[in-house]
Motif scaffolding. Structure first.
Motif, PDB file in Angstrom:
ATOM      1  N   GLU A 296      55.184 -75.870 -15.557  1.00  0.00           N
ATOM      2  CA  GLU A 296      54.144 -76.653 -15.375  1.00  0.00           C
ATOM      3  C   GLU A 296      53.926 -77.572 -16.686  1.00  0.00           C
ATOM      4  O   GLU A 296      54.181 -77.030 -17.975  1.00  0.00           O
ATOM      5  CB  GLU A 296      52.883 -75.731 -15.796  1.00  0.00           C
ATOM      6  CG  GLU A 296      51.554 -75.992 -15.075  1.00  0.00           C
ATOM      7  CD  GLU A 296      50.689 -76.788 -15.742  1.00  0.00           C
ATOM      8  OE1 GLU A 296      51.217 -77.702 -16.797  1.00  0.00           O
ATOM      9  OE2 GLU A 296      49.318 -76.915 -15.460  1.00  0.00           O
ATOM     10  N   GLN A 349      49.400 -86.440 -12.672  1.00  0.00           N
ATOM     11  CA  GLN A 349      48.570 -85.576 -12.058  1.00  0.00           C
ATOM     12  C   GLN A 349      47.583 -86.427 -11.077  1.00  0.00           C
ATOM     13  O   GLN A 349      47.435 -85.959  -9.797  1.00  0.00           O
ATOM     14  CB  GLN A 349      47.781 -84.701 -12.909  1.00  0.00           C
ATOM     15  CG  GLN A 349      47.202 -83.443 -12.073  1.00  0.00           C
ATOM     16  CD  GLN A 349      45.684 -83.923 -11.748  1.00  0.00           C
ATOM     17  OE1 GLN A 349      45.035 -84.625 -12.291  1.00  0.00           O
ATOM     18  NE2 GLN A 349      45.393 -83.134 -10.760  1.00  0.00           N
ATOM     19  N   SER A 354      49.464 -83.231  -8.821  1.00  0.00           N
ATOM     20  CA  SER A 354      49.903 -82.027  -9.460  1.00  0.00           C
ATOM     21  C   SER A 354      50.439 -81.989 -10.678  1.00  0.00           C
ATOM     22  O   SER A 354      50.750 -82.941 -11.142  1.00  0.00           O
ATOM     23  CB  SER A 354      50.746 -81.212  -8.560  1.00  0.00           C
ATOM     24  OG  SER A 354      51.444 -80.270  -9.226  1.00  0.00           O
ATOM     25  N   ASP A 356      52.528 -79.248 -11.475  1.00  0.00           N
ATOM     26  CA  ASP A 356      53.722 -78.523 -11.473  1.00  0.00           C
ATOM     27  C   ASP A 356      54.959 -79.304 -11.054  1.00  0.00           C
ATOM     28  O   ASP A 356      55.069 -80.118 -10.049  1.00  0.00           O
ATOM     29  CB  ASP A 356      53.364 -77.640 -10.368  1.00  0.00           C
ATOM     30  CG  ASP A 356      54.386 -76.292 -10.480  1.00  0.00           C
ATOM     31  OD1 ASP A 356      55.477 -76.505 -10.772  1.00  0.00           O
ATOM     32  OD2 ASP A 356      53.947 -75.210 -10.557  1.00  0.00           O
ATOM     33  N   LYS A 358      57.408 -78.225  -9.462  1.00  0.00           N
ATOM     34  CA  LYS A 358      57.851 -78.186  -8.166  1.00  0.00           C
ATOM     35  C   LYS A 358      57.397 -79.062  -7.467  1.00  0.00           C
ATOM     36  O   LYS A 358      58.042 -79.419  -6.295  1.00  0.00           O
ATOM     37  CB  LYS A 358      57.783 -76.794  -7.850  1.00  0.00           C
ATOM     38  CG  LYS A 358      58.557 -75.797  -8.670  1.00  0.00           C
ATOM     39  CD  LYS A 358      58.258 -74.273  -8.272  1.00  0.00           C
ATOM     40  CE  LYS A 358      58.535 -73.211  -9.456  1.00  0.00           C
ATOM     41  NZ  LYS A 358      57.210 -72.414  -9.264  1.00  0.00           N
ATOM     42  N   HIS A 359      56.115 -79.546  -7.329  1.00  0.00           N
ATOM     43  CA  HIS A 359      55.520 -80.389  -6.374  1.00  0.00           C
ATOM     44  C   HIS A 359      55.619 -81.663  -6.824  1.00  0.00           C
ATOM     45  O   HIS A 359      55.201 -82.562  -6.074  1.00  0.00           O
ATOM     46  CB  HIS A 359      54.079 -79.809  -6.418  1.00  0.00           C
ATOM     47  CG  HIS A 359      53.785 -78.335  -6.011  1.00  0.00           C
ATOM     48  ND1 HIS A 359      54.415 -77.986  -5.069  1.00  0.00           N
ATOM     49  CD2 HIS A 359      53.361 -77.426  -6.807  1.00  0.00           C
ATOM     50  CE1 HIS A 359      54.075 -76.447  -4.957  1.00  0.00           C
ATOM     51  NE2 HIS A 359      53.335 -76.223  -5.997  1.00  0.00           N
ATOM     52  N   LEU A 360      56.185 -82.045  -7.986  1.00  0.00           N
ATOM     53  CA  LEU A 360      56.246 -83.358  -8.076  1.00  0.00           C
ATOM     54  C   LEU A 360      57.830 -84.125  -7.643  1.00  0.00           C
ATOM     55  O   LEU A 360      58.482 -83.067  -7.365  1.00  0.00           O
ATOM     56  CB  LEU A 360      56.251 -83.615  -9.710  1.00  0.00           C
ATOM     57  CG  LEU A 360      54.854 -83.509 -10.319  1.00  0.00           C
ATOM     58  CD1 LEU A 360      54.688 -83.389 -11.670  1.00  0.00           C
ATOM     59  CD2 LEU A 360      53.872 -84.496  -9.994  1.00  0.00           C
ATOM     60  N   GLU A 429      62.882 -83.950 -12.605  1.00  0.00           N
ATOM     61  CA  GLU A 429      62.026 -83.116 -11.731  1.00  0.00           C
ATOM     62  C   GLU A 429      60.926 -84.018 -11.040  1.00  0.00           C
ATOM     63  O   GLU A 429      60.802 -84.237  -9.967  1.00  0.00           O
ATOM     64  CB  GLU A 429      61.641 -81.916 -12.394  1.00  0.00           C
ATOM     65  CG  GLU A 429      62.413 -80.927 -12.512  1.00  0.00           C
ATOM     66  CD  GLU A 429      63.043 -80.150 -11.284  1.00  0.00           C
ATOM     67  OE1 GLU A 429      62.242 -79.895 -10.298  1.00  0.00           O
ATOM     68  OE2 GLU A 429      64.075 -79.739 -10.992  1.00  0.00           O
ATOM     69  N   ARG A 435      60.551 -86.674  -3.492  1.00  0.00           N
ATOM     70  CA  ARG A 435      59.287 -85.974  -3.186  1.00  0.00           C
ATOM     71  C   ARG A 435      59.620 -84.799  -2.242  1.00  0.00           C
ATOM     72  O   ARG A 435      59.964 -85.175  -1.111  1.00  0.00           O
ATOM     73  CB  ARG A 435      58.221 -86.939  -2.983  1.00  0.00           C
ATOM     74  CG  ARG A 435      57.115 -86.412  -3.100  1.00  0.00           C
ATOM     75  CD  ARG A 435      56.060 -87.547  -2.771  1.00  0.00           C
ATOM     76  NE  ARG A 435      54.677 -87.063  -2.719  1.00  0.00           N
ATOM     77  CZ  ARG A 435      53.959 -86.633  -3.621  1.00  0.00           C
ATOM     78  NH1 ARG A 435      54.385 -86.368  -4.833  1.00  0.00           N
ATOM     79  NH2 ARG A 435      52.491 -86.281  -3.530  1.00  0.00           N
ATOM     80  N   PRO A 436      59.229 -83.618  -2.761  1.00  0.00           N
ATOM     81  CA  PRO A 436      59.338 -82.532  -1.903  1.00  0.00           C
ATOM     82  C   PRO A 436      58.470 -82.365  -0.740  1.00  0.00           C
ATOM     83  O   PRO A 436      59.128 -82.029   0.336  1.00  0.00           O
ATOM     84  CB  PRO A 436      58.816 -81.276  -2.780  1.00  0.00           C
ATOM     85  CG  PRO A 436      58.315 -81.700  -4.064  1.00  0.00           C
ATOM     86  CD  PRO A 436      58.484 -83.144  -3.992  1.00  0.00           C
ATOM     87  N   ASP A 437      57.326 -83.050  -0.595  1.00  0.00           N
ATOM     88  CA  ASP A 437      56.778 -83.156   0.649  1.00  0.00           C
ATOM     89  C   ASP A 437      56.384 -84.475   1.060  1.00  0.00           C
ATOM     90  O   ASP A 437      55.405 -84.988   0.402  1.00  0.00           O
ATOM     91  CB  ASP A 437      55.369 -82.261   0.937  1.00  0.00           C
ATOM     92  CG  ASP A 437      54.638 -82.014  -0.519  1.00  0.00           C
ATOM     93  OD1 ASP A 437      55.362 -82.618  -1.394  1.00  0.00           O
ATOM     94  OD2 ASP A 437      53.511 -81.563  -0.518  1.00  0.00           O
ATOM     95  N   ARG A 440      52.953 -86.371   2.300  1.00  0.00           N
ATOM     96  CA  ARG A 440      51.767 -86.490   1.153  1.00  0.00           C
ATOM     97  C   ARG A 440      51.949 -87.748   0.404  1.00  0.00           C
ATOM     98  O   ARG A 440      52.822 -87.899  -0.323  1.00  0.00           O
ATOM     99  CB  ARG A 440      51.542 -85.322   0.262  1.00  0.00           C
ATOM    100  CG  ARG A 440      50.554 -84.437   0.846  1.00  0.00           C
ATOM    101  CD  ARG A 440      50.601 -83.200   0.011  1.00  0.00           C
ATOM    102  NE  ARG A 440      49.894 -83.676  -1.464  1.00  0.00           N
ATOM    103  CZ  ARG A 440      49.928 -82.883  -2.419  1.00  0.00           C
ATOM    104  NH1 ARG A 440      50.632 -81.861  -2.532  1.00  0.00           N
ATOM    105  NH2 ARG A 440      49.159 -83.420  -3.623  1.00  0.00           N
TER     106      ARG A 440
END
Lengths: 498, 137
Positions: A296, A349, A354, A356, A358-360, A429, A435-437, A440
């Motif tokens: 985080e 953010q 986010s 986090d 992991k989501h960035l 990261e 981008r993981p998803d 979005r």
């Protein structure tokens, strides 16, 4: 110049008070906030110029002569810190305009912000131990409310830890002040310096007291092993507040340590300052190792605050002119770099939704400007030349080598590597990886001007401080020389007293 | 609470308490009293009124929001210090009138400071108590 000494305290005071009077009018409060925010650093700069030109400035409140009255005094170190406070205040005041929600604004955000700034400035300017305690309380109470304001569950949990630990530290501080008064019969810092150096107080007892103060301020500064409240609470309030806290609050603790361990408790340097070096080493290492484990962003950066505090303490522990120069320069550098990183993460953010890691991802491709704004302070923090952190660390390392404290030098260099690793982790990261998803989309940044301009200003300062390091280092060197030779300080405060 | 006795008594006690608070305020420089005590007594008057006649009418009686009162009080206290700064160059230096006034004697910036304290105490106490009372209603 009495007025100059008081303006940096009076300006935030008057800003807070007028904002309080216009409690129900947010528009006026926002305007007052900006006006006070601009005036505060200007007053600080005027003070710094006066101290630079005419030497240490002192005034006795209410015209009660020292050591009986309360002294307000500014040497170069104080003045530099006052300027930094004003600057951070302005940056955060502007950033808040675009990031603080209307509900917090209507529950007294701006009065609290400026009360906090007043407390911090007061702590930097006072020349009296009890008055220092009072300024600490002003600052802490404002920070308690700022931390809990908004009343989210997570915030209250963080605030609870923060309040409890800081109250313990305040109690210890107050107890130590009481014992000190009983032993020395005075609380005026300059007078204390005189009385403790001429053997009026048993040096063994003085050392015990010194360690008590070290613990009290150590909690506030976030030293090993007393730092655990910091990463437990700093990520909970809105990012503007976190940035302000990270820039200023722990630094007040460090300032107090530097002040009393150069002015008052210098009888047993072998013991106290060696202890400080050991703590500095542990603080650096635990801070940076804690950061490595985080994903985080705000928590990760909070752990870095701790490891940077270790560097500040290292300069004090080495206790040479070069080392203190390093500490002062490092203080200026880290306030800028750290706050910039927090403020950038706030923008991240808002754009990516986010904190986090992991989501960035994918921000470098989508928002290259933002990536650059992160890159500059992050590399400054890691200490890459030609940015500000490099010169700060260089001064500290050279001071360590000169005093043959090779172990702490090795530790500081190792921690520097880990800091670099940590920063590249955020870079890889949040900015570099895909981008993981991908479905979005990034959100457009609202309030772009209020949010981006302060960060650009901080990044630019970090670059300027690095490329044009010479004048700032010269200023820090003079400030360090004043700290190591307290005669000037004592003379300025006790001038005219019997 | 709805009590005729309390309401009637409050009507007489309120001016008495306010008068007494002013007495405590003015007496305070050389004898026991002062802005803090005076402020507490004054807020008791309003709290009593709030208990007897409801918080809403107590707020109306006060006319100014208690929060704003805190700001005004701090401002007054701050100004008392700034007067010293402007007049003698040192913050918070007491400035006294050269001649005596009836009842109160010499007037000076310490009294102004005490008035500031008085207003802050009234403001803080009433902010807290009104909020608590309204939370209960």
């Amino acid at each position: 110049m009495n007025v100059l000494l008081l303006l940096p305290i009076l300006i935030p005071f008057l800003t807070a008070v007028s904002a309080l009077i216009f409690w129900h009018n947010r528009a006026i409060q926002r305007r007052l906030n900006v006006m006070g925010g601009i005036a505060h650093p200007l007053a600080g700069i005027a003070l710094l110029v006066a101290v630079w030109r005419e030497g240490i400035q002192a005034t006795q409140i209410g015209n009660w002569p020292a050591p009986f009255g309360i002294t307000v005094v500014a040497d170069l170190f104080s003045a530099i810190m006052v300027v930094m406070t004003g600057l951070m205040g302005l940056i955060v005041a502007v950033y808040s305009l675009g990031s603080i929600d209307a509900r917090r604004e209507s529950f007294g955000y701006y009065p609290l912000l400026h009360t906090l700034l007043m407390g911090v400035t007061g702590a930097f300017l006072t020349g009296d131990m009890f008055n220092l305690y009072v300024w600490f309380e002003v600052m802490l109470i404002a920070s308690f409310v700022l931390m809990a304001l908004g009343g989210h569950r997570q915030q209250l949990e963080g605030a609870l830890k923060y309040v409890t630990l800081n109250l313990m530290s305040s109690a210890l501080f107050l107890t130590s002040v009481g014992i000190l008064y009983n032993l020395a019969g005075t609380l005026n810092m300059a007078d204390l310096s005189v009385r403790l150096s001429n053997g009026a107080v048993d040096s063994g007892l003085a050392t015990v007291l010194a360690v008590m103060f070290m613990v009290a301020f150590g909690i506030k500064a976030g030293l090993f092993p007393l730092f655990f409240w910091l990463p437990a609470s700093y990520h909970t309030p809105p990012i503007a507040i976190t940035a302000l806290f990270s820039g200023l609050l722990t630094k007040v603790g460090v300032y107090a340590l530097v002040r009393i361990f150069t002015l008052i408790f210098v009888q047993d340097i072998d013991y106290t300052h060696t202890l400080m070096l050991i703590i500095a080493g542990f603080t650096m290492v635990t801070g940076v190792l804690g950061a490595v484990a985080q994903t985080e962003v705000r928590r990760l950066l909070s752990f870095h605050i701790i490891s940077q505090i270790g560097y500040l303490l290292m300069g004090l522990g080495l206790y040479t002119e070069l080392a203190l120069t390093g500490t002062i320069y490092f203080m200026v550098h880290v306030i800028i770099a750290k706050s910039a990183l927090f403020l950038v993460s706030g923008i991240v953010q808002r754009v990516a939704g986010s904190y986090d890691l992991k989501h960035l991802g994918g921000l470098y491709r989508a928002r290259p400007g933002l990536a650059l704004l992160f890159f500059v302070p992050a590399m400054a923090l890691a200490g890459l030349p030609p940015l500000s952190g490099f010169w700060a660390k260089l001064a500290l390392v050279r001071a360590g080598l000169e005093t043959t404290e090779y172990l702490i030098v090795a530790v500081s260099l190792g921690v520097s590597m880990l800091t670099l690793f940590s920063m590249t982790k955020i870079w890889a990261e949040a900015f570099w990886k895909d981008r993981p998803d991908p479905d979005r989309p990034f959100a457009p940044l609202r309030h772009r001007r209020e949010l981006v301009v302060p960060v650009i200003a901080l990044a630019a300062l970090s670059v300027i401080l690095g490329i044009g390091a010479e004048p700032m280092l010269a200023l820090a060197r003079d400030a360090a020389a004043q700290l190591l030779n307290p005669a000037g300080y004592i003379e300025a405060v006790l001038r005219g007293a019997a | 609470m709805d009590s005729v006795i309390l309401r009637t008594a409050t009507r007489y006690l309120l001016p008495l308490l306010l008068l007494f608070s002013l007495f405590a305020l003015l007496r305070g420089h050389n004898e026991p009293g002062g802005g803090f005590v005076g402020g507490l007594v004054a807020s008791t008057a309003f709290v009593l009124y709030a208990i007897g006649c409801g918080v809403k009418s107590a707020r109306e009686l006060l006319m100014i929001s208690p929060r704003r009162l805190i700001g005004v009080g701090l401002l007054v206290a701050g100004i008392s210090g700034i007067i010293g700064l402007l007049a003698s160059g040192v913050f918070m230096t007491a400035q006294w009138s050269t001649r005596d006034f009836p009842v109160v004697g010499k007037l000076g910036t310490p009294l102004l400071f005490d008035i500031g304290v008085y207003l802050v105490v009234v403001g803080v106490t009433l902010t807290i108590i009104f909020a608590l009372a309204e939370g209960e209603e």
